[in-house]
Scaffold this motif. Sequence first.
Motif, PDB file in Angstrom:
ATOM      1  N   ARG A   1     -52.716 -14.236 -16.930  1.00 11.57           N
ATOM      2  CA  ARG A   1     -51.370 -14.265 -17.473  1.00 11.57           C
ATOM      3  C   ARG A   1     -51.228 -13.735 -18.859  1.00 11.57           C
ATOM      4  O   ARG A   1     -50.045 -13.338 -19.210  1.00 11.57           O
ATOM      5  CB  ARG A   1     -51.099 -15.938 -17.247  1.00 11.57           C
ATOM      6  N   SER A   2     -51.982 -13.821 -20.017  1.00 10.35           N
ATOM      7  CA  SER A   2     -52.127 -13.658 -21.110  1.00 10.35           C
ATOM      8  C   SER A   2     -51.903 -12.076 -21.156  1.00 10.35           C
ATOM      9  O   SER A   2     -51.222 -11.354 -22.036  1.00 10.35           O
ATOM     10  CB  SER A   2     -53.149 -13.997 -21.983  1.00 10.35           C
ATOM     11  N   LYS A   3     -52.672 -11.107 -20.447  1.00 12.24           N
ATOM     12  CA  LYS A   3     -52.590  -9.862 -20.404  1.00 12.24           C
ATOM     13  C   LYS A   3     -51.123  -9.321 -19.821  1.00 12.24           C
ATOM     14  O   LYS A   3     -50.426  -8.697 -20.544  1.00 12.24           O
ATOM     15  CB  LYS A   3     -53.565  -9.277 -19.372  1.00 12.24           C
ATOM     16  N   GLY A   4     -50.778 -10.229 -18.962  1.00 13.20           N
ATOM     17  CA  GLY A   4     -49.172  -9.819 -18.303  1.00 13.20           C
ATOM     18  C   GLY A   4     -48.260 -10.053 -19.392  1.00 13.20           C
ATOM     19  O   GLY A   4     -47.732  -9.149 -19.628  1.00 13.20           O
ATOM     20  N   ALA A   5     -48.419 -11.143 -20.183  1.00 10.81           N
ATOM     21  CA  ALA A   5     -47.385 -11.361 -21.128  1.00 10.81           C
ATOM     22  C   ALA A   5     -47.544 -10.311 -22.431  1.00 10.81           C
ATOM     23  O   ALA A   5     -46.442  -9.959 -22.985  1.00 10.81           O
ATOM     24  CB  ALA A   5     -47.742 -12.879 -21.815  1.00 10.81           C
ATOM     25  N   GLY A   6     -48.651  -9.990 -22.824  1.00 11.75           N
ATOM     26  CA  GLY A   6     -48.934  -8.697 -23.950  1.00 11.75           C
ATOM     27  C   GLY A   6     -48.385  -7.687 -23.280  1.00 11.75           C
ATOM     28  O   GLY A   6     -47.576  -6.891 -24.211  1.00 11.75           O
ATOM     29  N   GLU A   7     -48.603  -7.205 -21.891  1.00 12.55           N
ATOM     30  CA  GLU A   7     -48.040  -5.888 -21.452  1.00 12.55           C
ATOM     31  C   GLU A   7     -46.402  -6.066 -21.530  1.00 12.55           C
ATOM     32  O   GLU A   7     -45.859  -4.812 -22.028  1.00 12.55           O
ATOM     33  CB  GLU A   7     -48.627  -5.843 -20.107  1.00 12.55           C
TER      34      GLU A   7
ATOM     35  N   LEU B   1     -46.766   4.146 -27.986  1.00 13.42           N
ATOM     36  CA  LEU B   1     -47.879   3.039 -27.844  1.00 13.42           C
ATOM     37  C   LEU B   1     -48.461   3.051 -26.393  1.00 13.42           C
ATOM     38  O   LEU B   1     -47.649   3.001 -25.494  1.00 13.42           O
ATOM     39  CB  LEU B   1     -47.278   1.849 -28.086  1.00 13.42           C
ATOM     40  N   ILE B   2     -49.839   3.131 -26.543  1.00 11.34           N
ATOM     41  CA  ILE B   2     -50.662   2.889 -25.213  1.00 11.34           C
ATOM     42  C   ILE B   2     -51.104   1.597 -24.986  1.00 11.34           C
ATOM     43  O   ILE B   2     -52.017   1.252 -26.184  1.00 11.34           O
ATOM     44  CB  ILE B   2     -51.713   3.932 -24.970  1.00 11.34           C
ATOM     45  N   GLN B   3     -50.870   0.627 -24.232  1.00  8.94           N
ATOM     46  CA  GLN B   3     -51.100  -0.556 -24.119  1.00  8.94           C
ATOM     47  C   GLN B   3     -52.215  -1.044 -23.076  1.00  8.94           C
ATOM     48  O   GLN B   3     -52.022  -0.479 -21.936  1.00  8.94           O
ATOM     49  CB  GLN B   3     -49.984  -1.632 -23.888  1.00  8.94           C
ATOM     50  N   MET B   4     -53.479  -1.289 -23.244  1.00 11.58           N
ATOM     51  CA  MET B   4     -54.646  -1.589 -22.545  1.00 11.58           C
ATOM     52  C   MET B   4     -54.305  -2.930 -21.861  1.00 11.58           C
ATOM     53  O   MET B   4     -54.214  -4.006 -22.347  1.00 11.58           O
ATOM     54  CB  MET B   4     -55.943  -1.456 -23.084  1.00 11.58           C
ATOM     55  N   SER B   5     -53.964  -2.864 -20.684  1.00 14.07           N
ATOM     56  CA  SER B   5     -53.639  -4.356 -19.837  1.00 14.07           C
ATOM     57  C   SER B   5     -54.637  -4.314 -18.862  1.00 14.07           C
ATOM     58  O   SER B   5     -55.754  -4.209 -19.102  1.00 14.07           O
ATOM     59  CB  SER B   5     -52.343  -4.373 -18.889  1.00 14.07           C
ATOM     60  N   ALA B   6     -54.673  -4.998 -17.731  1.00 12.82           N
ATOM     61  CA  ALA B   6     -55.567  -5.228 -16.879  1.00 12.82           C
ATOM     62  C   ALA B   6     -55.014  -5.495 -15.274  1.00 12.82           C
ATOM     63  O   ALA B   6     -53.730  -5.788 -15.120  1.00 12.82           O
ATOM     64  CB  ALA B   6     -56.487  -6.669 -17.176  1.00 12.82           C
ATOM     65  N   LEU B   7     -55.609  -5.014 -14.395  1.00 10.71           N
ATOM     66  CA  LEU B   7     -55.321  -4.942 -13.027  1.00 10.71           C
ATOM     67  C   LEU B   7     -54.885  -6.515 -12.683  1.00 10.71           C
ATOM     68  O   LEU B   7     -55.602  -7.280 -12.899  1.00 10.71           O
ATOM     69  CB  LEU B   7     -56.249  -4.424 -12.073  1.00 10.71           C
TER      70      LEU B   7
ATOM     71  N   VAL C   1     -43.681   3.079 -24.658  1.00 10.71           N
ATOM     72  CA  VAL C   1     -44.943   2.620 -24.351  1.00 10.71           C
ATOM     73  C   VAL C   1     -45.254   3.082 -22.860  1.00 10.71           C
ATOM     74  O   VAL C   1     -44.571   3.136 -21.936  1.00 10.71           O
ATOM     75  CB  VAL C   1     -44.568   0.884 -24.283  1.00 10.71           C
ATOM     76  N   THR C   2     -46.485   3.237 -22.626  1.00  9.78           N
ATOM     77  CA  THR C   2     -47.307   3.254 -21.399  1.00  9.78           C
ATOM     78  C   THR C   2     -48.341   2.453 -21.524  1.00  9.78           C
ATOM     79  O   THR C   2     -48.972   2.240 -22.383  1.00  9.78           O
ATOM     80  CB  THR C   2     -47.765   4.716 -21.096  1.00  9.78           C
ATOM     81  N   SER C   3     -48.601   1.628 -20.454  1.00  8.53           N
ATOM     82  CA  SER C   3     -49.739   0.731 -20.186  1.00  8.53           C
ATOM     83  C   SER C   3     -50.585   1.219 -19.037  1.00  8.53           C
ATOM     84  O   SER C   3     -50.183   1.846 -18.048  1.00  8.53           O
ATOM     85  CB  SER C   3     -49.206  -0.775 -19.961  1.00  8.53           C
TER      86      SER C   3
END
Length: 300
Positions: A129-135, A110-116, A146-148
């Motif tokens: 915070r939601s991006k971090g929780a999903g990551e 899985l490759i997960q797109m998160s955010a800086l 997994v790689t994000s």
Amino acid sequence: MRTKTICILGGAGFVGQHLVRRLGEAGWHCRVPTRRPHRHRDLKLTRHLSLLPVSSLDRATLAELFAGCDAVVNLVGILNEDGSSTFERAHVELVRELTAAATEAGVSRLIQMSALNADAIGGGSAYLRSKGAGEDLAHQAEGLQVTSVRPSVIFGRGDSFFNRFASLLELAPGVFPLACPDARFAPVWVGDVCEAIARALDDPRTIGRRYDLCGPRTFRLEELVEQTASWIGKRCLLIGLNDRASRWQANLFERLPGKPFTMDNYWSMQTPSICGEHNGLLELGIHPSDIETIVPTYLR
């Protein structure tokens, strides 16, 4: 040699359209689920692509989409909440469903797109915070490799950053009030982001890693908007708003159709969207592209 298959959630979006072309050229067969396939007929011209109509992304549907896949990329993300489309649902609940579905379908990559600046606890906005929780959920899932990737603001043909400011500047009556003019960004080219994902898929050393992705230079928002005005040939007086006026603008604009600027956007911009000591692009052997060489080609 067997053709590898990958399912790309959010594959019909801005980053997704660039990614399917990059992976298609590399020989991957891409499955792209979408609720509105008629809007993306141009994607059907992409090599090795299946555009799959779906009505929802529940666990059962995801398991069907993932069946026979070698990997999954999750690009799904929203910048603003709207009705049933919430940060929790798009960035957290979906990750919980897709990790369970991937395990059920026998997919391990899985490759997960998160955010800086994504951080489930310390993020400066609900978005971060939601991006971090999903990551975190993705990396904690059992049986998944997994790689994000965590990009700063992404630019490129079809982006919603430079193109949006260009459109707003065109409509401006000679004066442009700009909220958060001192917010800092390191804009990263969509082609470099897609290259990072492609390389991560082929390199087992990236498993378990979280890569911050930035362009080669850091800019204040005011500098980026000034440069945009120059590229489109628009003469406009930029007025940088102070903190109080920026909040006032956010409170007003989040009530407008399309929510051009919200209080959550304001809070996100209080944390500089720049890389620290480590730029993941360089770690992956990618030389970051500069806005000067890319943006003028599509704004003009």
